[in-house]
Structures are given as structure tokens and as C-alpha cells.
Design a protein around this motif. Structure first.
Motif, PDB file in Angstrom:
ATOM      1  N   VAL A  16      -2.962  -2.975  -4.177  1.00  0.00           N
ATOM      2  CA  VAL A  16      -2.067  -2.177  -5.377  1.00  0.00           C
ATOM      3  C   VAL A  16      -1.936  -0.979  -4.679  1.00  0.00           C
ATOM      4  O   VAL A  16      -0.830  -0.280  -4.743  1.00  0.00           O
ATOM      5  CB  VAL A  16      -2.789  -2.244  -6.663  1.00  0.00           C
ATOM      6  CG1 VAL A  16      -2.176  -1.287  -7.600  1.00  0.00           C
ATOM      7  CG2 VAL A  16      -3.006  -3.680  -7.430  1.00  0.00           C
ATOM      8  N   ALA A  17      -2.782  -0.325  -4.038  1.00  0.00           N
ATOM      9  CA  ALA A  17      -2.692   1.231  -3.435  1.00  0.00           C
ATOM     10  C   ALA A  17      -1.685   0.889  -2.463  1.00  0.00           C
ATOM     11  O   ALA A  17      -0.847   2.023  -2.434  1.00  0.00           O
ATOM     12  CB  ALA A  17      -4.041   1.461  -2.878  1.00  0.00           C
ATOM     13  N   CYS A  23       5.981   2.355  -2.045  1.00  0.00           N
ATOM     14  CA  CYS A  23       6.980   2.923  -3.048  1.00  0.00           C
ATOM     15  C   CYS A  23       6.936   4.355  -3.234  1.00  0.00           C
ATOM     16  O   CYS A  23       8.333   4.838  -3.204  1.00  0.00           O
ATOM     17  CB  CYS A  23       6.456   2.367  -4.420  1.00  0.00           C
ATOM     18  SG  CYS A  23       6.818   0.522  -4.546  1.00  0.00           S
ATOM     19  N   ALA A  24       5.762   5.007  -3.283  1.00  0.00           N
ATOM     20  CA  ALA A  24       5.999   6.493  -3.315  1.00  0.00           C
ATOM     21  C   ALA A  24       6.434   7.228  -1.914  1.00  0.00           C
ATOM     22  O   ALA A  24       7.289   8.245  -2.203  1.00  0.00           O
ATOM     23  CB  ALA A  24       4.648   7.072  -3.507  1.00  0.00           C
ATOM     24  N   LYS A  25       6.214   6.727  -0.959  1.00  0.00           N
ATOM     25  CA  LYS A  25       6.748   7.269   0.384  1.00  0.00           C
ATOM     26  C   LYS A  25       8.111   7.107   0.534  1.00  0.00           C
ATOM     27  O   LYS A  25       8.798   8.078   0.724  1.00  0.00           O
ATOM     28  CB  LYS A  25       5.966   6.561   1.327  1.00  0.00           C
ATOM     29  CG  LYS A  25       6.504   6.739   2.824  1.00  0.00           C
ATOM     30  CD  LYS A  25       5.728   5.928   3.806  1.00  0.00           C
ATOM     31  CE  LYS A  25       6.484   5.998   5.126  1.00  0.00           C
ATOM     32  NZ  LYS A  25       5.833   4.822   6.014  1.00  0.00           N
ATOM     33  N   ASN A  26       8.717   6.103  -0.293  1.00  0.00           N
ATOM     34  CA  ASN A  26      10.194   6.031  -0.263  1.00  0.00           C
ATOM     35  C   ASN A  26      10.772   6.422  -1.588  1.00  0.00           C
ATOM     36  O   ASN A  26      12.071   6.187  -1.715  1.00  0.00           O
ATOM     37  CB  ASN A  26      10.539   4.460   0.167  1.00  0.00           C
ATOM     38  CG  ASN A  26      10.194   4.188   1.588  1.00  0.00           C
ATOM     39  OD1 ASN A  26      10.796   4.653   2.524  1.00  0.00           O
ATOM     40  ND2 ASN A  26       8.914   3.446   1.656  1.00  0.00           N
ATOM     41  N   MET A  44       1.104 -10.103  -8.165  1.00  0.00           N
ATOM     42  CA  MET A  44       1.663  -8.731  -8.553  1.00  0.00           C
ATOM     43  C   MET A  44       3.130  -8.812  -8.731  1.00  0.00           C
ATOM     44  O   MET A  44       3.823  -9.306  -7.770  1.00  0.00           O
ATOM     45  CB  MET A  44       1.046  -7.849  -8.026  1.00  0.00           C
ATOM     46  CG  MET A  44       1.767  -6.221  -8.373  1.00  0.00           C
ATOM     47  SD  MET A  44       0.651  -4.794  -7.618  1.00  0.00           S
ATOM     48  CE  MET A  44       1.204  -4.834  -5.931  1.00  0.00           C
ATOM     49  N   ILE A  45       3.740  -8.229  -9.958  1.00  0.00           N
ATOM     50  CA  ILE A  45       5.075  -8.026 -10.052  1.00  0.00           C
ATOM     51  C   ILE A  45       5.415  -6.580 -10.374  1.00  0.00           C
ATOM     52  O   ILE A  45       4.751  -6.267 -11.282  1.00  0.00           O
ATOM     53  CB  ILE A  45       5.781  -9.036 -11.325  1.00  0.00           C
ATOM     54  CG1 ILE A  45       5.447 -10.422 -10.723  1.00  0.00           C
ATOM     55  CG2 ILE A  45       7.312  -8.829 -11.073  1.00  0.00           C
ATOM     56  CD1 ILE A  45       6.042 -11.413 -11.803  1.00  0.00           C
ATOM     57  N   LEU A  46       6.207  -5.897  -9.492  1.00  0.00           N
ATOM     58  CA  LEU A  46       6.579  -4.576 -10.047  1.00  0.00           C
ATOM     59  C   LEU A  46       8.122  -4.620 -10.171  1.00  0.00           C
ATOM     60  O   LEU A  46       8.811  -5.136  -9.723  1.00  0.00           O
ATOM     61  CB  LEU A  46       6.437  -3.704  -8.852  1.00  0.00           C
ATOM     62  CG  LEU A  46       4.879  -3.433  -8.180  1.00  0.00           C
ATOM     63  CD1 LEU A  46       4.938  -4.438  -7.254  1.00  0.00           C
ATOM     64  CD2 LEU A  46       4.690  -2.128  -8.049  1.00  0.00           C
TER      65      LEU A  46
END
Length: 89
Positions: A16-17, A23-26, A44-46
Motif C-alpha cells: 500500500v505504501a 501515486c503521490a510522486k506523480n 487492492m483497488i484504487l
């Protein structure tokens, strides 16, 4: 605009991390997330907002594919438009 990201693989610490860090990086904002461990398998689904990506959608998808290879996971990224079209039939 949104994208659906699915992650499947053997459960290990930090999945998850690592996915959320990519995601945060981009600059992809996670708006919904669900994850489950069944036996030793992690899923996992995001749902992520991609309006403000700092890279192209293709580069974002490639970055997650590289992470998948590194972590021995299956990670799929599907643009919301394609997802909606596939499920409209």
C-alpha cells in the motif's frame, strides 16, 4: 478524470505504501481505496484522480508497471473512460 488501479500479488509489507507513494510522486490523488488479504494473496483497488498528473497517463502507467515488476505484483491501470466503455455493453 479518474483511473482505476488494481493490484494483486502475494502479501508483503509495504505494498500500500509503495503504490500510494508512486501515486503521490506523480500527483495522482487517491479518492477511494479498498484492500483485502485472502490467505496469502493481497488485492487492492484504487480510484485515483488523474486531472493533475505531473506526467503523461502513459508514463504514470509505465511507472506502476515498473513497480509491479520490482515488487513481483500484477498492477493494472485503466483510464476511467475505457473502464466505463467496457462496462456499458
Amino acid at each position: 478524470m479518474k483511473a482505476v488501479i488494481t493490484v494483486v500479488g502475494h502479501d508483503t509489507v509495504g505494498i500500500v505504501a509503495d503504490v500510494s507513494a508512486e501515486c503521490a510522486k506523480n500527483n495522482a490523488n487517491i479518492v477511494d481505496i479498498t484492500q483485502k488479504v485472502v490467505s496469502d494473496y493481497f488485492t487492492m483497488i484504487l480510484l485515483v484522480e488523474i486531472d493533475k498528473l505531473s506526467v503523461s497517463f502513459s508514463d504514470f502507467s509505465d511507472a506502476l508497471a515498473l513497480l509491479a515488476q520490482k515488487r513481483n505484483l500484477e498492477i493494472r491501470v485503466m483510464h476511467e473512460d475505457i473502464f466505463n466503455t467496457m462496462h456499458r455493453i
